[in-house]
Structures are given as C-alpha cells and as structure tokens.
Scaffold this motif. Structure first.
Motif: not given
Ligand code: SAH
Length: 243
Positions: A210-214
């Motif tokens: 959810x907090x990953x910076x894709x």
C-alpha cells in the motif's frame, strides 16, 4: 501480399524473446516501435531500419506501420511482453477492419506477469486476474469494480501500469479495495525492470505494498489467501489442501 508482424519481444532481454519473435525480426525489412523497445532489440538486428515513436502515440505508430506495409515493406511492429496484452495487436486489427490487402501475423511473447512471476518464485500457480491500473482508456470506476471482484473471488492479482505521473495514489487505492477482502499480511511482490538494467524483485505484505512507491516499469503481484513465503520465495500452492 503486404505483411505486418506484430511481435511481442518479451520483457527486455534477448534470452526471453521467443525463437519465433527473433525469426520475425530477422525476416522483416523494418522495425517499428516505441523507442524504449527499439533500443532493447536493435543491437541484435543491426542491419534493420528502425522507426520509433513516442509513448502515447499508439495510433500514429500503428498507422505508420500499416502505411509502410502498404508501400510493400515487410514490417515488424514490436511491443514489450506480449503484443496482445495491453499491446498493439488489437489496434492493428481495428485500424485494418475488413481490409484484407495486408496480412497480419501476431507473434506472442512472454508477458510481464509470467516473466515477473518467475523472479518472485511461483506466485501464479492458481487462478489469477490481470488488471491494469491505467485509466487512460478505462474509467477508474470500472477498474475499481474489477479489483473488487477479483479480490472477492480470491484470485491472485497481477497489476500492470501501477503508476504514472498523474496517477500517484492508484496503487494505494487498489490495495485499499483488496484490503476489504484480504488481510494486511497477504503476501505480495513487486518486480521492476524485468530483463532490463536495474532489475529488482521484492516480497512484501499487502499493507507494505500500500505504501510502495511503484514506477511505470513495475509489475505488482498480490497473492491470494493461500499464497505463502517458502524459502524466501512467493508461492501460491497449486491446490488448496495442506501439503
Ligand atoms: N505488453 C506488455 C504490457 C504493456 S503495459 C506485456 O505483455 O508485458 C505496461 C506495463 O507492463 C508496465 O507499466 C508494467 O506494469 C508492465 N511491464 C512491462 N514490461 C515490464 C518490465 N520489463 N518490467 C516490469 N514491468 C513491466
């Protein structure tokens, strides 16, 4: 007869191109594609003439390829991964309609779901859904509905196009929808730059995802309720029985 081949080149490295795709690029006169993809293949086909177009100019790119074919050149239109998965194959058929003066051959390729899946382990051993988070051509409400249905059906989910400049929080929103059906510890994975420089794979929980910076070269894997980490690998069991 004029001919156009729509070729999926796989994720990026030459080894993951199919033999059929290599043969197609050897057989053609010109290679047409988005410049990133042309850059990936051109060193292996140095004597081919290449034409590049910027991203988002898909219709222009296809029209250019069709015009070249009409002029009598043997054209290969390249797409990353598989040409029929968020690729140009459908658009070529749509633009041609019932015009049968050009022969079209679509040559399949290794899509990011499968090339990325094997970097993580075996996340897709059971039923899975592939969903693009790009709302350029699909209304966001429909994307949300598909995410909701896939998660409700306990599918593994592969997300393409998790991010673009304008869509910073879409992955977060997608995770929030899945979180309505699955716990925050659900095993997930991300793979960036598959088969390209900077390739990286990472396993994480759904709440971490959810907090990953894709970025736009990331493919995201959300496990189903049975997906586990085994020996540091993301694995979805083939059957749902305890083994
Ligand atoms: N036709 C392609 C998909 C094009 S949509 C295929 O079959 O793979 C573009 C999205 O695909 C990207 O945003 C990313 O999510 C995924 N993708 C394509 N190539 C990738 C690569 N080499 N590494 C990681 N993700 C990739």
């Amino acid at each position: 007869m004029a001919k156009i081949r729509v070729v999926g080149i796989g994720p990026g490295d030459y080894e993951e191109m199919t033999v059929k795709a290599v043969n197609a690029l050897n057989a053609c006169d010109v290679i047409v594609g988005y410049h990133v993809y042309v850059d990936l293949v051109k060193e292996h086909f140095p004597d081919k003439e290449c034409f590049t177009t910027p991203m988002r100019r898909e219709v222009d790119r296809c029209k250019m390829a069709l015009d070249m074919a009409r002029e009598g050149r043997d054209v290969a239109m390249i797409c990353s991964g598989d040409a029929g998965i968020y690729g140009m194959a459908g658009l070529i058929y749509e633009l041609l309609g019932e015009d049968d003066s050009i022969e079209v051959e679509v040559i399949g390729g290794l899509t990011a779901a499968t090339s990325g899946g094997c970097r993580l382990g075996a996340p897709l051993t059971h039923d899975f859904a592939v969903i693009s988070l790009s709302d350029l051509l699909t209304p966001w409400e429909l994307i949300e509905k598909r995410l909701d249905c896939a998660a409700a059906g306990n599918f593994g989910i592969v997300l393409y196009n998790p991010r673009s400049i304008k869509r910073r929080d879409y992955l977060q929103r997608a995770c929030d929808i899945v979180l309505k059906h699955q716990p925050p510890e659900t095993v997930c994975g991300v793979v960036r730059n598959i088969g390209r420089e900077g390739e990286a794979a990472e396993i994480m929980t759904l709440s971490e995802l959810r907090d990953y910076d894709a970025d736009m070269f990331t493919t995201v894997f959300i496990g189903n309720a049975f997906t586990r980490v085994i020996g540091g690998r993301m694995v979805t069991p083939r059957g749902y029985k305890d083994v």
